[in-house]
Each structure stands twice: as C-alpha cells, then as structure tokens.
Design an enzyme around this catalytic site. Structure first.
Site, PDB file in Angstrom:
ATOM      1  N   SER A 242      71.119  39.425 -29.468  1.00  0.00           N
ATOM      2  CA  SER A 242      71.838  40.227 -30.471  1.00  0.00           C
ATOM      3  C   SER A 242      71.943  39.502 -31.803  1.00  0.00           C
ATOM      4  O   SER A 242      71.799  40.113 -32.874  1.00  0.00           O
ATOM      5  CB  SER A 242      73.226  40.620 -29.956  1.00  0.00           C
ATOM      6  OG  SER A 242      73.945  39.495 -29.521  1.00  0.00           O
ATOM      7  N   HIS A 272      71.362  40.781 -21.165  1.00  0.00           N
ATOM      8  CA  HIS A 272      72.258  40.286 -22.228  1.00  0.00           C
ATOM      9  C   HIS A 272      73.626  40.966 -22.047  1.00  0.00           C
ATOM     10  O   HIS A 272      74.217  40.885 -20.978  1.00  0.00           O
ATOM     11  CB  HIS A 272      71.569  40.554 -23.577  1.00  0.00           C
ATOM     12  CG  HIS A 272      72.208  39.905 -24.766  1.00  0.00           C
ATOM     13  ND1 HIS A 272      73.111  38.886 -24.686  1.00  0.00           N
ATOM     14  CD2 HIS A 272      72.066  40.141 -26.115  1.00  0.00           C
ATOM     15  CE1 HIS A 272      73.489  38.518 -25.909  1.00  0.00           C
ATOM     16  NE2 HIS A 272      72.875  39.278 -26.791  1.00  0.00           N
ATOM     17  N   HIS A 318      72.022  31.483 -17.238  1.00  0.00           N
ATOM     18  CA  HIS A 318      72.019  31.533 -18.707  1.00  0.00           C
ATOM     19  C   HIS A 318      70.763  30.848 -19.236  1.00  0.00           C
ATOM     20  O   HIS A 318      70.269  29.892 -18.632  1.00  0.00           O
ATOM     21  CB  HIS A 318      73.269  30.836 -19.282  1.00  0.00           C
ATOM     22  CG  HIS A 318      73.546  31.237 -20.699  1.00  0.00           C
ATOM     23  ND1 HIS A 318      72.982  30.589 -21.761  1.00  0.00           N
ATOM     24  CD2 HIS A 318      74.296  32.241 -21.214  1.00  0.00           C
ATOM     25  CE1 HIS A 318      73.380  31.179 -22.880  1.00  0.00           C
ATOM     26  NE2 HIS A 318      74.178  32.181 -22.584  1.00  0.00           N
ATOM     27  N   ARG A 327      83.735  30.562 -21.880  1.00  0.00           N
ATOM     28  CA  ARG A 327      84.268  31.922 -22.109  1.00  0.00           C
ATOM     29  C   ARG A 327      84.696  32.533 -20.773  1.00  0.00           C
ATOM     30  O   ARG A 327      85.640  33.316 -20.705  1.00  0.00           O
ATOM     31  CB  ARG A 327      83.199  32.794 -22.795  1.00  0.00           C
ATOM     32  CG  ARG A 327      82.764  32.270 -24.153  1.00  0.00           C
ATOM     33  CD  ARG A 327      81.572  33.037 -24.708  1.00  0.00           C
ATOM     34  NE  ARG A 327      80.390  32.911 -23.855  1.00  0.00           N
ATOM     35  CZ  ARG A 327      79.240  33.551 -24.075  1.00  0.00           C
ATOM     36  NH1 ARG A 327      79.114  34.364 -25.115  1.00  0.00           N
ATOM     37  NH2 ARG A 327      78.203  33.388 -23.267  1.00  0.00           N
ATOM     38  N   ASP A 373      79.893  37.248 -18.909  1.00  0.00           N
ATOM     39  CA  ASP A 373      79.948  38.614 -18.392  1.00  0.00           C
ATOM     40  C   ASP A 373      80.447  38.703 -16.953  1.00  0.00           C
ATOM     41  O   ASP A 373      80.785  39.781 -16.485  1.00  0.00           O
ATOM     42  CB  ASP A 373      78.553  39.253 -18.490  1.00  0.00           C
ATOM     43  CG  ASP A 373      78.093  39.353 -19.929  1.00  0.00           C
ATOM     44  OD1 ASP A 373      78.901  39.763 -20.768  1.00  0.00           O
ATOM     45  OD2 ASP A 373      76.937  38.995 -20.210  1.00  0.00           O
TER      46      ASP A 373
HETATM   47  N1  CMX Z   1      70.192  35.963 -10.203  1.00  0.00           N
HETATM   48  C1  CMX Z   1      68.953  35.877  -9.666  1.00  0.00           C
HETATM   49  N2  CMX Z   1      67.927  35.276 -10.259  1.00  0.00           N
HETATM   50  C2  CMX Z   1      68.174  34.674 -11.439  1.00  0.00           C
HETATM   51  C3  CMX Z   1      69.436  34.675 -12.044  1.00  0.00           C
HETATM   52  C4  CMX Z   1      70.466  35.364 -11.390  1.00  0.00           C
HETATM   53  N3  CMX Z   1      71.693  35.476 -11.909  1.00  0.00           N
HETATM   54  N4  CMX Z   1      69.364  33.995 -13.213  1.00  0.00           N
HETATM   55  C5  CMX Z   1      68.088  33.596 -13.341  1.00  0.00           C
HETATM   56  N5  CMX Z   1      67.360  34.006 -12.272  1.00  0.00           N
HETATM   57  C6  CMX Z   1      65.931  33.859 -12.066  1.00  0.00           C
HETATM   58  C7  CMX Z   1      65.178  34.494 -13.236  1.00  0.00           C
HETATM   59  O1  CMX Z   1      65.092  35.904 -13.091  1.00  0.00           O
HETATM   60  C8  CMX Z   1      63.865  33.781 -13.175  1.00  0.00           C
HETATM   61  O2  CMX Z   1      63.109  34.359 -12.144  1.00  0.00           O
HETATM   62  P1  CMX Z   1      61.509  34.551 -12.272  1.00  0.00           P
HETATM   63  O3  CMX Z   1      60.975  33.150 -12.288  1.00  0.00           O
HETATM   64  O4  CMX Z   1      61.151  35.333 -11.054  1.00  0.00           O
HETATM   65  O5  CMX Z   1      61.256  35.274 -13.559  1.00  0.00           O
HETATM   66  C9  CMX Z   1      64.270  32.365 -12.736  1.00  0.00           C
HETATM   67  O6  CMX Z   1      65.567  32.505 -12.114  1.00  0.00           O
HETATM   68  C10 CMX Z   1      64.372  31.381 -13.860  1.00  0.00           C
HETATM   69  O7  CMX Z   1      65.246  31.895 -14.851  1.00  0.00           O
HETATM   70  P2  CMX Z   1      66.092  30.909 -15.782  1.00  0.00           P
HETATM   71  O8  CMX Z   1      65.113  30.118 -16.585  1.00  0.00           O
HETATM   72  O9  CMX Z   1      67.129  30.204 -15.027  1.00  0.00           O
HETATM   73  O10 CMX Z   1      66.856  31.974 -16.715  1.00  0.00           O
HETATM   74  P3  CMX Z   1      66.316  32.722 -18.002  1.00  0.00           P
HETATM   75  O11 CMX Z   1      66.574  31.851 -19.185  1.00  0.00           O
HETATM   76  O12 CMX Z   1      64.923  33.227 -17.829  1.00  0.00           O
HETATM   77  O13 CMX Z   1      67.270  34.000 -18.049  1.00  0.00           O
HETATM   78  C11 CMX Z   1      69.327  35.127 -17.865  1.00  0.00           C
HETATM   79  C12 CMX Z   1      68.625  33.880 -18.381  1.00  0.00           C
HETATM   80  C13 CMX Z   1      70.758  35.151 -18.376  1.00  0.00           C
HETATM   81  C14 CMX Z   1      68.602  36.377 -18.428  1.00  0.00           C
HETATM   82  C15 CMX Z   1      69.300  35.124 -16.309  1.00  0.00           C
HETATM   83  O14 CMX Z   1      70.053  34.029 -15.833  1.00  0.00           O
HETATM   84  C16 CMX Z   1      69.814  36.415 -15.695  1.00  0.00           C
HETATM   85  O15 CMX Z   1      69.026  37.347 -15.513  1.00  0.00           O
HETATM   86  N6  CMX Z   1      71.137  36.472 -15.327  1.00  0.00           N
HETATM   87  C17 CMX Z   1      71.730  37.692 -14.816  1.00  0.00           C
HETATM   88  C18 CMX Z   1      72.021  38.657 -15.964  1.00  0.00           C
HETATM   89  C19 CMX Z   1      73.156  38.147 -16.826  1.00  0.00           C
HETATM   90  O16 CMX Z   1      74.201  37.754 -16.352  1.00  0.00           O
HETATM   91  N7  CMX Z   1      72.949  38.213 -18.170  1.00  0.00           N
HETATM   92  C20 CMX Z   1      74.018  37.878 -19.148  1.00  0.00           C
HETATM   93  C21 CMX Z   1      73.802  36.562 -19.901  1.00  0.00           C
HETATM   94  C22 CMX Z   1      74.894  36.323 -20.918  1.00  0.00           C
HETATM   95  C23 CMX Z   1      74.768  37.292 -22.062  1.00  0.00           C
HETATM   96  O17 CMX Z   1      73.763  37.214 -22.810  1.00  0.00           O
HETATM   97  O18 CMX Z   1      75.621  38.166 -22.216  1.00  0.00           O
END
Ligand code: CMX
Length: 440
Positions: A242, A272, A318, A327, A373
């Site tokens: 964002s 996000h 994250h 937070r 979140d």
């Molecule tokens: N549950 C399951 N798998 C997860 C995970 C979770 N909460 N968080 C990361 N992973 C997975 C990723 O999907 C990725 O899988 P692939 O290799 O199959 O693609 C792997 O672990 C590596 O990811 P990462 O490097 O640890 O995390 P990223 O930087 O790629 O992504 C984020 C970060 C936040 C998108 C991810 O942790 C996620 O999807 N979390 C759940 C959604 C969430 O809570 N989002 C809110 C974030 C805060 C915000 O911006 O508001």
C-alpha cells in the site's frame, strides 16, 4: 502558534539540502546489491526508496520517526480521560518528525473537522454502488471520485511551478484525511445498517468520531480502540504494497486522491491488509467446525488441515519481520485489559501458542510469528463491528496517515518519477551464462 503547514514549510529547505547533498556528493556510493533471487522474488531487501516517516527493523518492528509503539503509547497526547494515543498526534509526528502537544493535536482535530464534509455528488456516487460491493472497492471508489476536488490537479493545469507542489499536495492530503472517517462510516452504515447514517459529532477527535459514526456501541473503550488502531496501522516503512503503490503512483504527479486510491487497491489483497478479515473468517469457521473454543490438539490439527489444503495461516508470517509484530503485542495488551475472558480472544491467544510451532515444522515461512492482522479482528468483533469484510477499511483509514504524510514530503523534496529496471527471463539466463557462479 504556527500552523502545521507553517511548521512543515520551515522544515522543507533544510531537508531538501540534506537530500540533495546525499544525491550530489554520494550519488554513486552503493547501499545495496541485487541478486537473481531478489529479481525473481519480489525485490526483498533491495534498498531503492527514500521514506522518512518510519523505518522497520526485522527483529524490533516498526519505529515511527524513531519512536517504537510502546514509546508512542506513552508519549503521544491522549483524549481527556483516555489512555491510548490520538491519531492526530501520530500524523503530526510523521509529518514533522516532532512529538506534538495536546494543543497541536486539538488544532489538527479542528482543521480536519472543518474539511470533513462529504459533497453531495460523492454521496450520490456512493449510493449508486451495489450494496454488496466489497467495502474496500467502495472505499477506493469514493477516494477516486473525490479526485474532482484535487487542488494539485487544478493548480497544475493553471501552470503551478514545482516549488508549489508540496503546498497543493498538503491541501489535498488534509482535505482527504479529514473525510476518510466519514467515508468509511457511510459505507458501513449503508452496507450493513440499512442506510441509517449517524451525523458526525464535531466535538470528537478523528478516531472517536469514526467510532461514533459507526454506531456499533456506546462503550467509550471502542473509541479508545479506534484511536489505538488508527495509530498503529498508520505506516510500516515504504516497501509494503500500500505504501509503495501510493508513492509510485504519486511519483507520476498523480495527485493524492489517485495515489491513495491506488494504494488502497493494494491494501485490499489477502496477502496484505485483507488478511485481517481472513483471520476472523478463518477463526469463525474453526469455531463452527470444532463446535466452540477448541483444545490445543484440535487447533493444531486444524492448522495442518489448512496448510495441507494449500492455504496460508492468515495473520502469520511477514515479508520483513522475523519476530512477533509489536502491533500485535499492542493489540494483545488492549485485549488483556478490556476483554481477557472473551472466547474469541482465547482462541486468538491459543493460535499464538500453537501456530509458530506448526509453521516452523511446516518449514516454509521465514517468519512463524503473528503480524498485525492476526489480532485486530477479534477486538473489533468484541465491540459489535462483526461484519469482517469491512475490517480492511479501518486499516485503510489508518494507513492514509503515513503514506500521505510521506507523499507531502515526496513533493516537497521534488522526488522524481519512479522507474526501476526490469529484465526478461532470457536476459537473466544469458547473464548467468556470461557470469557463471564459482563452483561450490
Ligand atoms: N501460512 C502458510 N504458509 C506461509 C505463511 C503462512 N502464514 N507465510 C508464508 N508462507 C509460505 C509462503 O506462502 C511461501 O510459500 P511458497 O514457497 O510455496 O511460495 C513460503 O512460506 C515462504 O514465504 P516467506 O518468504 O516466509 O513470506 P513472503 O515474504 O513470501 O510473504 C506474507 C509474506 C505476509 C505474504 C506471508 O507470510 C503470508 O502469506 N502470510 C499470511 C497472510 C498475511 O497474514 N498477510 C498479512 C501481512 C501483514 C500485512 O501486510 O498486513
């Protein structure tokens, strides 16, 4: 007393000098190198953006102009009788880099109240949107519709010189932030409360007025929650979707309305800001499927089912953080004070006990700890804001404070249009052929 705008203007010349010196004298000093993994993998950790209003440390979490969340909860002015910081205060801090007095906050409240009225053409547009349109779509559309008001766009057409860009952006930013609680409440009451709107209370601060116009409860603690919520979601340095989107779109001299509307479209993604609604949806389904507050064993199995189903545990992980998000901690402290025995809070706490271990065993995520979140939904639900599709709008109202404070600085510093370099897959393959890595 100098106005917020006068105080800001006094800071522009010295800040511009610092930035120009860096660029002129040290422009070719490397601060970051880039590898193939980062090119393919979402530009993680590449330093490529100036963002003064906050900075994120992967272990400590966010600092707003150098202040941590616990420090700000202590030092920022509060509403009379309140214990949580006023969002007006955090905006003052983000924009000027200085802690405000209670008087400074009162002046901002007054300024925003004056600018808060929604024009009739906006209400007509909002009324024309299908009621079951997602609240984030309605929010983004409303901000975009207001672009008609843009001082920046009007003055640009009238040959405004570059030196005035910050001034027109400041006016747009103040006009827009002032209206966001009214827009959010209008969407909420129209979508979920039969269009019975509640008039703003001009005596209330920005956060409390949003709580008031939502009309979900008279409990003064909900106003406190809004203040805390709107402070802690305001910024998370510049690289998140964002913030970066707002900055990127603004770099084309698209005005604050275009920029924020675009930023909100990014916030609406489930990885996000939409994760806050997904957390509540996931918890509600879990409680329903397991017939009430689960045991740890049941919860653990449910998490594995989620992961084995190819889905993420929402609210965990994250892109930058590598420990529990401060937070999350601030919201947990709020829950422990106001709703320690609430069943849904117990589930959220149990998820916190179980998820890091499960995610670590799962072995994919680099960060098994909760982000912001994971906690916000349960607090909102407790006070009667149960329509979780709306939760990202709260995030958006708050996020505007940080990204728009930075946007005023972007225009004051004359930051250029953003244009990183992209390459094709073939280009990368050829690069590797020409620069083969040393054998391990
Ligand atoms: N549950 C399951 N798998 C997860 C995970 C979770 N909460 N968080 C990361 N992973 C997975 C990723 O999907 C990725 O899988 P692939 O290799 O199959 O693609 C792997 O672990 C590596 O990811 P990462 O490097 O640890 O995390 P990223 O930087 O790629 O992504 C984020 C970060 C936040 C998108 C991810 O942790 C996620 O999807 N979390 C759940 C959604 C969430 O809570 N989002 C809110 C974030 C805060 C915000 O911006 O508001």
């Amino acid at each position: 007393m100098a106005t917020l705008k006068e105080k800001f203007y006094a800071k522009v010349a010295p800040m511009k000098e610092r930035v120009q010196k860096l660029s002129k004298e040290f422009g070719d000093v490397n601060v970051s190198s880039v590898n193939v993994g980062q090119v393919v993998g979402g530009a993680r950790d590449i330093i490529s953006m100036l963002w003064d209003v906050s900075l994120l440390d992967k272990f400590e979490g966010i600092r707003f102009r150098g202040f941590s969340i616990p420090e700000l909860r202590e030092k920022l002015p509060k509403a009379p009788g309140g214990t949580e910081p006023l969002p007006e205060g955090i905006f003052h801090l983000l924009l000027l880099g200085e802690l405000p007095t209670a008087e400074d906050c009162a002046a901002i409240t007054e300024e925003w109240q004056k600018r808060s009225v929604l024009p009739q053409y906006l209400l007509d547009t909002m009324n024309a949107v299908a009621k079951d349109t997602h609240p984030m779509t309605q929010f983004s559309l409303a901000i975009l519709q207001l672009q008609r008001e843009s001082e920046f766009a009007r003055r640009y057409k009238e040959k405004m010189p570059k030196s005035q860009y910050w001034d027109a952006t400041y006016e747009d930013v103040m006009n827009l932030i002032a209206k966001l609680p009214n827009i959010a409440a209008y969407i909420y009451r129209r979508s979920y409360k039969g269009g019975k709107h509640i008039a703003p209370n001009l005596k209330l601060d920005w956060g409390a007025n949003l709580a008031h116009m939502l009309g979900v409860t008279d409990d003064p603690a909900f106003k406190e929650l809004m203040r805390l919520y709107l402070c802690i979601h305001s910024d998370h340095e510049g690289g998140n979707v964002s913030a970066h989107t707002t900055h990127l779109v603004g770099s084309a001299l698209s005005d604050a309305y275009y920029s924020l509307s675009a930023g909100m479209d990014g916030l609406a993604g489930p990885l996000h800001g939409l994760a806050n609604q997904e957390v509540l949806r996931w918890i509600q389904e879990l409680v329903k499927d397991l017939g009430g507050v689960p045991t740890k064993e049941q919860l653990e199995k449910y998490m594995w089912d989620t992961l084995n189903g190819g889905r993420v545990i929402p609210g965990y992980g994250h892109a930058v953080l590598r420990k529990t998000d401060p937070r999350y901690v601030a919201q947990r402290e709020f829950a422990l004070k106001h709703m320690p025995d609430y069943d849904l809070f117990k589930v959220v706490s149990m998820v916190y006990e179980v998820a890091p271990d499960v995610l670590t065993k799962h072995g994919k995520t680099k960060n098994p700890w909760p982000n912001v979140d994971a906690h916000s939904g349960v607090l909102l639900y407790y006070y009667g804001a149960v329509e979780y599709d709306f939760y990202t709008v709260f995030f958006g109202v708050s996020r505007a404070l940080g990204v728009l404070a930075q946007l005023v600085w972007d225009r004051a510093l004359g930051l250029p249009i953003e244009r990183p370099k992209s390459v094709t897959t073939e280009w990368l393959e050829n690069f590797i052929k020409e620069h083969p890595p040393a054998a391990k």
